[in-house]
Design a protein around this motif. Structure first.
Motif, PDB file in Angstrom:
ATOM      1  N   GLY A   1       1.817   2.503  -3.321  1.00 49.25           N
ATOM      2  CA  GLY A   1       0.817   3.092  -4.026  1.00 49.25           C
ATOM      3  C   GLY A   1      -0.029   1.784  -4.778  1.00 49.25           C
ATOM      4  N   ILE A   2      -0.101   0.551  -4.204  1.00 50.77           N
ATOM      5  CA  ILE A   2      -0.966  -0.357  -4.470  1.00 50.77           C
ATOM      6  C   ILE A   2      -2.307  -0.309  -3.713  1.00 50.77           C
ATOM      7  CG2 ILE A   2      -1.094  -2.993  -4.848  1.00 50.77           C
ATOM      8  CD1 ILE A   2       1.783  -3.000  -5.201  1.00 50.77           C
ATOM      9  N   ASP A   3      -3.464  -0.538  -4.239  1.00 55.22           N
ATOM     10  CA  ASP A   3      -4.805  -0.201  -3.386  1.00 55.22           C
ATOM     11  C   ASP A   3      -5.222  -1.522  -3.323  1.00 55.22           C
ATOM     12  OD1 ASP A   3      -6.097  -0.942  -5.905  1.00 55.22           O
ATOM     13  OD2 ASP A   3      -6.604   0.931  -6.374  1.00 55.22           O
ATOM     14  N   ASP A   4      -6.312  -1.509  -2.479  1.00 55.26           N
ATOM     15  CA  ASP A   4      -7.060  -2.932  -2.216  1.00 55.26           C
ATOM     16  C   ASP A   4      -7.274  -3.930  -3.357  1.00 55.26           C
ATOM     17  OD1 ASP A   4      -6.560  -2.463   0.516  1.00 55.26           O
ATOM     18  OD2 ASP A   4      -8.486  -1.811   0.988  1.00 55.26           O
TER      19      ASP A   4
ATOM     20  N   SER B   1       4.901   5.378  -9.218  1.00 51.65           N
ATOM     21  CA  SER B   1       3.688   4.970  -9.967  1.00 51.65           C
ATOM     22  C   SER B   1       3.871   3.587 -10.825  1.00 51.65           C
ATOM     23  CB  SER B   1       3.009   6.163 -10.752  1.00 51.65           C
ATOM     24  OG  SER B   1       2.183   5.505 -11.503  1.00 51.65           O
TER      25      SER B   1
ATOM     26  N   LYS C   1       0.726  -1.146   0.093  1.00 46.73           N
ATOM     27  CA  LYS C   1       0.015  -0.151  -0.056  1.00 46.73           C
ATOM     28  C   LYS C   1       0.707   1.266   0.109  1.00 46.73           C
ATOM     29  CE  LYS C   1      -4.361  -1.835   2.068  1.00 46.73           C
ATOM     30  NZ  LYS C   1      -5.236  -1.565   2.807  1.00 46.73           N
ATOM     31  N   ASP C   2       2.056   1.209   0.851  1.00 44.63           N
ATOM     32  CA  ASP C   2       3.057   2.317   0.757  1.00 44.63           C
ATOM     33  C   ASP C   2       3.526   2.612  -0.807  1.00 44.63           C
ATOM     34  OD1 ASP C   2       2.474   2.786   3.391  1.00 44.63           O
ATOM     35  OD2 ASP C   2       4.326   1.804   4.374  1.00 44.63           O
TER      36      ASP C   2
ATOM     37  N   GLN D   1      -6.245  -3.812  -6.345  1.00 38.14           N
ATOM     38  CA  GLN D   1      -5.256  -4.499  -7.020  1.00 38.14           C
ATOM     39  C   GLN D   1      -4.361  -5.461  -6.096  1.00 38.14           C
ATOM     40  OE1 GLN D   1      -3.253  -0.509  -7.313  1.00 38.14           O
ATOM     41  NE2 GLN D   1      -2.744  -0.763  -9.492  1.00 38.14           N
TER      42      GLN D   1
END
Length: 102
Positions: free
Chosen positions: A53-56, A93, A50-51, A58
């Motif tokens: 930049g990967i969201d739930d 990103s 998550k840190d 994903q």
């Protein structure tokens, strides 16, 4: 109890957004996933992803598609690979997109 511990992990995977079929496939593909500790292993990796930049959604896709990713060591496997991607010139990103595409 063992049952309570295992049920807690299954529920945690569902709380991430996985459905019953995805949880079942992930556990069958990587039994060590259910044997990993939540606090010492799974939650820190999810927090790290998550840190990046990967969201739930994903994360759910990643776990469902390649649950073995969560058996890798953060320090010995995952972080060095991210550092390597960064050394190639990928920004945060792009790194997140690359990892999420597993």
């Amino acid at each position: 109890s063992i049952e309570h511990n295992l049920n807690g992990k299954v529920q945690w995977l569902k709380d991430l957004g996985m459905n019953d079929a995805q949880v079942k496939r992930a556990i069958l593909a990587c039994p060590s996933l259910i044997m990993s500790t939540l606090v010492g292993c799974l939650k820190p990796k999810v927090r790290w992803f998550k840190d990046l930049g990967i969201d739930d959604p994903q994360l759910v896709k990643m776990i469902a598609k390649f649950p073995n990713l969560f058996s890798y060591s953060l320090e010995e496997n995952l972080k060095p690979r991210v550092q390597w991607l960064t050394s190639l010139g990928l920004d945060d990103s792009q790194v997140a997109t690359t990892i999420a595409s597993f």
